[in-house]
Design an enzyme around this catalytic site. Structure first.
Site, mmCIF file in Angstrom:
data_model
loop_
_atom_site.group_PDB
_atom_site.id
_atom_site.type_symbol
_atom_site.label_atom_id
_atom_site.label_comp_id
_atom_site.label_asym_id
_atom_site.label_seq_id
_atom_site.Cartn_x
_atom_site.Cartn_y
_atom_site.Cartn_z
ATOM 1 C CB VAL A 248 41.930 2.160 52.056
ATOM 2 C CG1 VAL A 248 40.359 1.632 52.702
ATOM 3 C CG2 VAL A 248 41.987 1.643 50.751
ATOM 4 N N GLY B 176 45.522 2.500 54.562
ATOM 5 C CA GLY B 176 46.769 1.913 53.871
ATOM 6 C C GLY B 176 46.816 2.777 52.546
ATOM 7 C CE LYS C 158 41.034 0.367 46.082
ATOM 8 N NZ LYS C 158 40.923 -1.006 45.652
ATOM 9 C CG ASP D 157 46.124 -8.317 42.123
ATOM 10 O OD1 ASP D 157 47.193 -9.216 42.055
ATOM 11 O OD2 ASP D 157 46.056 -7.371 42.583
ATOM 12 N N GLY E 130 48.230 2.131 48.645
ATOM 13 C CA GLY E 130 48.631 1.263 47.376
ATOM 14 C C GLY E 130 49.068 1.988 46.489
ATOM 15 N N GLY E 131 49.485 1.174 45.245
ATOM 16 C CA GLY E 131 50.103 1.905 44.141
ATOM 17 C C GLY E 131 48.838 2.690 43.597
ATOM 18 C CG MET E 132 46.278 1.542 40.824
ATOM 19 S SD MET E 132 45.145 0.472 39.984
ATOM 20 C CE MET E 132 43.783 1.704 39.431
ATOM 21 C CB ALA E 133 43.096 3.836 45.440
#
Length: 507
Positions: A36, A29, A50, A145, A31-34
């Site tokens: 995986v 997947g 990650k 979060d 995401g906004g920062m990293a």
């Protein structure tokens, strides 16, 4: 940045080897920062890696926040927190974490499936999450979060709490600073104090757990908004709706737990994750001290007490049995066992009449007080609007007649959000230097495009017409409250009209 180039960059890593030992097998997947990945060590061990995005890795703040995830999880040492095995930096300079590879789905994905999540299964999952949070809070770590996509359900039936990347830590993460105006978290699950920059503690995570349960049980968020700014304002100023009004089929006990977790007032919320977990365990059948609102106990027979929260009881759905009787069964008493009833009937009549008289008096007082409240609220609202207009006009006259100019405002220090100002104590610009007068700060007219959102006498945001944008109220170096981050620069708030959350827009 477009999604396609980022996805292409992440996909290009498949087949490469990190540090000569981790082979990237597939993309799990992005995401906004990293991103995986599933990877295999050269000795055959499978894991998840990650990797921070290169454009994010250039920020020291974001790198530190990413790396503190390993520190936070390592301090926890809880089996329900995903295990971080290693931390390193790739050949292109991007930090990465090596974590255990999980088999299963996130709670969000499972809930969106055809089967959904049953009420008791959700209670079991949340109980484990609260156990992890209780340990984290004891170490001074606040997750910040919690949401369905950060709770993972393994194929073996276990629960894992993911993504401590933005966790706030009392120790070990003090080098991580938040930029001015930055909002860390996912808006539909953020507590009011988290959005407005208030004090953050374990009760922030408790609210997020309640918002997660609300989402799973109702298939909607606590508040809905057509824009991000509108949603931010609702989450910061409006109380959560009672769960029973949105999902009448949910049991009264669970409604009481979720409602208290989502309490707008911190003093009314669960004080700790442990207190909320004890109530959940009580509902599941374990013995624990209740912390939810005091229930009303009914006893159907001599051996089966049933506890039902009075305020959250609703009529059963079609085909659903009542969970508790509304009337306490009283065995009939004969004349021989009720001598008072047979010998003193006038006494009972007098008692009944007296009770009715007291009830009528109380009802009259209630309606009188209730009828006066709207009028007083209207007067207070009118007074507030008049006060705001007087302040705006007075400020304009002062600017027109004064021979000196105020010191320009500057945004507040990034690391400490300021407390929203109140209408009763407007901030005063500092005295200019006698040697040189700086240029005046831009001050829009009272009917400009910015207004102050008012809630309980405070201004957490400056908002634009139709709630298109919301900007935080900050205090500059001279102590002046300003609308921070607007395209027009810092704007003093004492010349702006008030705006009430009940208004959807203004012309």
């Amino acid at each position: 940045m477009n999604d396609d180039p980022q996805l292409a960059h992440c996909t290009a890593r498949i087949g490469t080897v990190l540090r000569g030992k981790w082979r990237i097998d597939s993309l799990i997947g992005v995401g906004g920062m990293a991103a995986v990945y599933e990877a295999t060590h050269r000795i055959g061990r499978r894991c998840a890696i990650k990797i921070l995005h290169p454009e994010i890795a250039v920020s020291k703040e974001l790198r530190a926040r990413f790396e503190q995830e390993a520190l936070a999880v390592n301090q926890l040492g809880h089996p329900a927190a995903v295990n971080v095995l290693d931390i390193d930096t790739s050949e292109d300079g991007s930090p990465f974490l090596v974590m255990e590879l999980l088999d299963g789905d996130s709670l969000g994905k499972r809930a969106r499936g055809s089967g959904g999540i049953e009420e008791r299964e959700l209670l079991r999952i949340v109980s484990t999450v609260l156990e992890v949070l209780d340990v984290a809070h004891g170490l001074g770590i606040v997750h910040r979060d919690i949401k369905p996509d950060n709770l993972f359900l393994t194929s073996s039936g276990g629960v894992k709490v993911l993504d401590f990347g933005i966790a706030r830590m009392k120790q070990g993460g003090s080098n991580v600073h938040t930029r001015t105006g930055a909002v860390l978290g996912t808006t539909p699950y953020m507590s009011p104090e988290q959005i407005t920059g208030g004090q953050i503690d374990g009760r922030t995570d408790v609210f997020a757990v309640g918002a997660t349960m609300f989402r799973i049980l109702t298939k909607r968020h606590v508040h809905e908004g057509s824009t991000e700014s509108e949603l931010l304002i609702k989450m910061a100023t409006q109380h959560a709706p009672a769960l029973r009004t949105v999902a009448p089929s949910v049991s009264p006990e669970v409604c009481a737990i979720v409602d208290r977790a989502l309490a707008f007032d911190l003093s009314c919320r669960y004080p700790t994750a442990r207190a909320m977990r004890e109530d959940i365990e009580r509902v599941l059948g374990a013995k624990a001290t209740p912390h939810a609102p005091a229930p009303v106990s009914f006893r159907a027979d001599a051996s089966s007490p049933i506890s039902v929260d009075g305020p959250t009881m609703v009529a059963p759905a079609p085909g659903q049995a009542m969970q508790a009787p509304m009337v306490v069964p009283v065995p009939p008493r004969s004349a021989a066992t009720s001598p008072r009833a047979s010998s003193n009937p006038p006494f009972l009549i007098i008692a009944v009449i007296g009770s009715l008289a007291v009830a009528v008096c109380l009802a009259a007082v209630f309606f009188v007080v209730r009828s006066r409240a709207p009028a007083e609220d209207a007067r207070e609202s009118a007074d507030d609007e008049t006060s705001q207009e007087d302040k705006a006009s007075g400020s304009a006259r002062t600017m027109a007649t004064s021979s000196t100019t105020s010191t320009p405002s500057t945004p507040s220090t990034p690391s400490t959000p300021s407390t929203p100002s109140t209408p009763s104590t407007p901030s005063t610009p500092s005295t200019p230097s006698s040697t040189a007068a700086p240029p005046p700060t831009r001050r829009p007219a009272s009917d400009s495009k910015y207004r102050l959102l008012i809630k309980d006498g405070k201004y957490p945001f400056c908002v634009t017409s139709k709630l298109k944008h919301a900007y935080p109220v900050r205090t500059n170096d001279e102590g002046v409250k300003v609308c921070s981050g607007t395209p027009d620069g810092p704007i003093p708030i004492d010349g702006l009209k008030a705006y009430h959350p009940s208004q959807l827009q203004w012309q």
